[in-house]
Structures are given as structure tokens and as C-alpha cells.
Scaffold this motif. Structure first.
Motif, short mmCIF file in Angstrom:
data_model
loop_
_atom_site.label_atom_id
_atom_site.label_comp_id
_atom_site.label_asym_id
_atom_site.label_seq_id
_atom_site.Cartn_x
_atom_site.Cartn_y
_atom_site.Cartn_z
N SER A 57 29.12 26.18 36.44
CA SER A 57 29.70 26.67 37.68
C SER A 57 31.16 27.03 37.39
CB SER A 57 29.64 25.60 38.78
OG SER A 57 28.30 25.26 39.08
N GLY A 58 31.79 27.72 38.34
CA GLY A 58 33.16 28.13 38.11
C GLY A 58 34.01 28.12 39.35
N ILE A 59 35.32 28.06 39.14
CA ILE A 59 36.33 28.29 40.17
C ILE A 59 37.22 29.40 39.65
CG2 ILE A 59 38.34 27.33 41.36
CD1 ILE A 59 37.00 24.60 41.27
N GLU A 60 37.50 30.38 40.49
CA GLU A 60 38.31 31.53 40.07
C GLU A 60 39.12 32.04 41.25
OE1 GLU A 60 40.40 34.23 38.53
OE2 GLU A 60 39.06 33.16 37.14
N PHE A 61 40.41 32.25 41.02
CA PHE A 61 41.31 32.73 42.08
C PHE A 61 41.14 34.21 42.36
CE2 PHE A 61 45.32 34.35 43.69
CZ PHE A 61 45.65 33.44 44.68
N SER A 62 40.87 35.00 41.31
CA SER A 62 40.88 36.46 41.42
C SER A 62 39.51 37.01 41.81
CB SER A 62 41.30 37.08 40.08
OG SER A 62 41.06 38.47 40.05
N ARG A 63 39.45 37.64 42.98
CA ARG A 63 38.19 38.25 43.41
C ARG A 63 37.78 39.41 42.49
NH1 ARG A 63 36.46 36.49 48.38
NH2 ARG A 63 37.97 35.22 49.53
N PRO A 64 38.71 40.25 42.00
CA PRO A 64 38.29 41.29 41.05
C PRO A 64 37.68 40.73 39.76
CG PRO A 64 40.41 41.87 42.00
CD PRO A 64 40.11 40.47 42.44
N MET A 65 38.19 39.59 39.28
CA MET A 65 37.61 38.98 38.08
C MET A 65 36.19 38.49 38.38
SD MET A 65 40.00 39.13 35.62
CE MET A 65 40.17 37.78 34.46
N VAL A 66 35.99 37.91 39.57
CA VAL A 66 34.65 37.45 39.95
C VAL A 66 33.70 38.64 40.07
CG1 VAL A 66 33.28 36.27 41.71
CG2 VAL A 66 35.55 35.40 41.10
N ALA A 67 34.21 39.75 40.63
CA ALA A 67 33.36 40.94 40.76
C ALA A 67 32.92 41.44 39.38
CB ALA A 67 34.12 42.04 41.50
N ARG A 68 33.81 41.38 38.41
CA ARG A 68 33.44 41.79 37.04
C ARG A 68 32.41 40.83 36.46
NH1 ARG A 68 31.77 44.22 33.45
NH2 ARG A 68 32.75 44.68 31.44
N LEU A 69 32.56 39.54 36.74
CA LEU A 69 31.58 38.56 36.30
C LEU A 69 30.21 38.84 36.92
CD1 LEU A 69 30.71 35.77 35.08
CD2 LEU A 69 31.64 34.73 37.14
N ARG A 70 30.21 39.24 38.18
CA ARG A 70 28.95 39.49 38.89
C ARG A 70 28.22 40.73 38.36
NH1 ARG A 70 28.13 35.32 39.39
NH2 ARG A 70 28.87 33.88 40.97
N GLU A 71 28.93 41.59 37.65
CA GLU A 71 28.26 42.72 37.01
C GLU A 71 27.39 42.24 35.84
OE1 GLU A 71 31.27 45.44 35.81
OE2 GLU A 71 32.01 45.80 37.84
N LYS A 72 27.63 41.01 35.38
CA LYS A 72 26.93 40.47 34.21
C LYS A 72 25.87 39.43 34.59
CE LYS A 72 31.39 40.74 31.81
NZ LYS A 72 32.44 39.95 31.11
N VAL A 73 26.21 38.54 35.53
CA VAL A 73 25.27 37.49 35.96
C VAL A 73 25.39 37.32 37.47
CG1 VAL A 73 25.31 36.22 33.76
CG2 VAL A 73 26.98 35.68 35.54
N ASP A 74 24.31 36.85 38.08
CA ASP A 74 24.32 36.69 39.53
C ASP A 74 24.75 35.28 39.92
OD1 ASP A 74 22.11 35.03 39.12
OD2 ASP A 74 20.67 36.59 39.69
N GLU A 75 24.89 35.06 41.24
CA GLU A 75 25.36 33.79 41.77
C GLU A 75 24.41 32.64 41.45
OE1 GLU A 75 27.79 31.15 44.10
OE2 GLU A 75 28.19 33.15 43.29
N ALA A 76 23.13 32.93 41.39
CA ALA A 76 22.16 31.88 41.09
C ALA A 76 22.34 31.36 39.66
CB ALA A 76 20.74 32.40 41.30
N ARG A 77 22.71 32.25 38.75
CA ARG A 77 22.88 31.87 37.35
C ARG A 77 24.18 31.09 37.14
NH1 ARG A 77 20.40 30.47 32.71
NH2 ARG A 77 21.23 31.50 30.86
N ILE A 78 25.30 31.61 37.66
CA ILE A 78 26.59 30.93 37.55
C ILE A 78 27.27 31.00 38.91
CG2 ILE A 78 28.85 30.87 36.45
CD1 ILE A 78 27.68 32.07 33.97
#
Length: 251
Positions: free
Chosen positions: A70-91
């Protein structure tokens, strides 16, 4: 929005998120392998939580190793980039400040980790201590908090000077400018293209000496377990430029 939020959102914006994965050094296969190997061994069969998970540089390969991440991240753009790779169910990721945000059930993680100097993005000692306490809240008894952090290059500062160049190539020039009273350093990253093309990225940090880091851990109820110069377990010495430190929450 407070000043801290303005600074961090200005740094880790859409442009930073889109260019972060181009940092070939930290994405080198040998760097990722050593880091993930060590973290997977520390997590064992338990869950891991990454503070400042970013675009998933470490979290994704660690999850691919079978560790629930699981993760904690301040930056919404960084999370959006992460979501291009894996979905919420995965991480699953909570958008928030790593010094106070809660991810999942407190006291349930075998491992909390904070890599690549990121604790220094918290610009006050109080925030850094709060980060330790937040890590301890998430850990189950016997769990570990891992920090990767650089050692300030103050020995390179000549009398009267405030800055040191730490890397110079044809494509990149890196300078650290220190304020030794406040323990603040601003890193200037100059990237050069063809002709007159150049791009500057500035990032402020509060540097922490290893001994101060250990005291922060004690305030959070954590014990020092090990400190090495790298993820491969090299000896930490006075000449080490960085360290990987493991703290443990007592049983």
C-alpha cells in the motif's frame, strides 16, 4: 492551502510526474533488484507500506514479488502516473501527508519504508519526528521502518562557501546550496539539451545526520537494528555518501 502544501504541490506537479520515470539512475535494474530484494526479505509474509510511493518505482516491483503493498503519496499527479501502471486493487494509495495520513489498519504492517532521501522533503524537525511516529503507528510489533538517506556533503564546503557541485556531466549539472544553521539544503538540477536548451528543477530539503535520525526513532518508540552504506549491506563508514537504516518496533 498552507505554505507547506503550496511548496510540495509546486514541486511534484504534472511535469514532475511525467518526467520522474526518466531518471535512469534510480530505475537501473541493478538498483531496483537490490532494493526490492532487501525490502522483500524484511517484509517476509507480511504487508508493506511505502511512504511517498510516487509513480511506483519500488512499490510495483515489490508487489510483483508477492508482497502486499500500500502507499501514501502527497502528489495527485504522481498517483495518476502510478495508476497508469497498476490499479487501486493491486496497490491501494491514500493521498495525503506521510507525516500524518493513515493507510489501512494501524498496527498491521510488517514493513514501512521511505526511500531515495524522501524524508528530507519534510522541511522541519517536527514534521520528520511526526513521520517516524506515523510509521510506528502503522507497524505491528516486531515490524520494521526502513529509511534510505544521503549524508550531507558538508566536508566538501570550503570556508565561506555555501554550495557544492555533486555531479557534472555534459547533460546534467547538480548543485547543493546549504544553510548550516537551519539544516536546509536546496538542490539545483540543471538538465541540458541541444544548443541553448536547458531546464532547471529546484527542490528544498532538511538534511538529517544519522545520530539525529536515531533520536527521532527513539522518540517514536523504535530501536536501531542496522545501518549499511547501501542496499547490498556494505559497511557504513565516515566516508559513506548515503545509508540504508532499519529500525524495529519492539515486540
Amino acid at each position: 492551502m498552507n505554505q507547506k502544501q503550496e511548496i510540495q504541490e509546486g514541486l511534484w506537479d504534472e511535469e514532475a510526474a511525467q518526467t520522474y520515470d526518466s531518471n535512469e539512475g534510480v530505475f537501473a535494474p541493478e538498483v531496483l533488484r537490490l532494493t526490492v530484494d532487501r525490502l522483500a526479505a524484511l517484509a517476509g509474509p507480511g504487508k508493506a507500506l511505502e511512504f511517498a510511493i510516487g509513480t511506483g518505482r519500488i512499490g510495483i516491483p515489490l508487489a510483483q514479488r508477492g508482497v502486499p503493498v500500500s502507499g501514501i503519496e502527497f502528489s495527485r499527479p504522481m498517483v495518476a502516473r502510478l495508476r497508469e501502471k497498476v490499479d487501486e486493487a493491486r496497490i491501494p494509495v491514500v493521498v495525503g501527508d506521510m507525516s500524518e495520513a493513515t493507510a489501512g489498519e494501524e498496527g498491521s504492517y510488517a514493513l514501512v519504508y521511505l526511500v531515495f532521501n524522501t524524508i528530507s522533503n519534510l522541511l522541519t524537525q517536527a514534521e520528520q519526528v511526526a513521520c517516524f511516529r506515523n510509521a510506528a503507528r502503522h507497524l505491528k510489533p516486531g515490524g520494521r521502518f526502513v529509511i534510505e538517506l544521503w549524508v550531507p556533503e558538508l566536508r566538501q564546503l570550503a570556508p565561506g562557501l555555501q554550495a557544492v557541485a555533486y555531479q557534472t556531466t555534459d547533460e546534467y549539472f547538480g548543485i547543493d546550496r546549504f544553510d548550516v544553521v537551519s539544516q536546509h539544503v536546496t538542490s539545483y538540477h540543471f538538465h541540458f539539451g541541444a544548443g541553448k536548451e536547458a531546464r532547471l528543477f529546484r527542490s528544498p530539503h532538511r538534511y538529517i545526520w544519522p545520530a539525529e535520525l536515531d533520536l527521532m526513532a527513539q522518540l517514536a518508540g523504535l530501536e536501531l537494528e542496522s545501518r549499511h552504506s547501501d542496499w547490498d549491506g556494505g559497511e557504513f563508514t565516515a566516508d559513506s555518501s548515503s545509508h540504508v537504516t532499519v529500525y524495529r518496533l519492539p515486540e
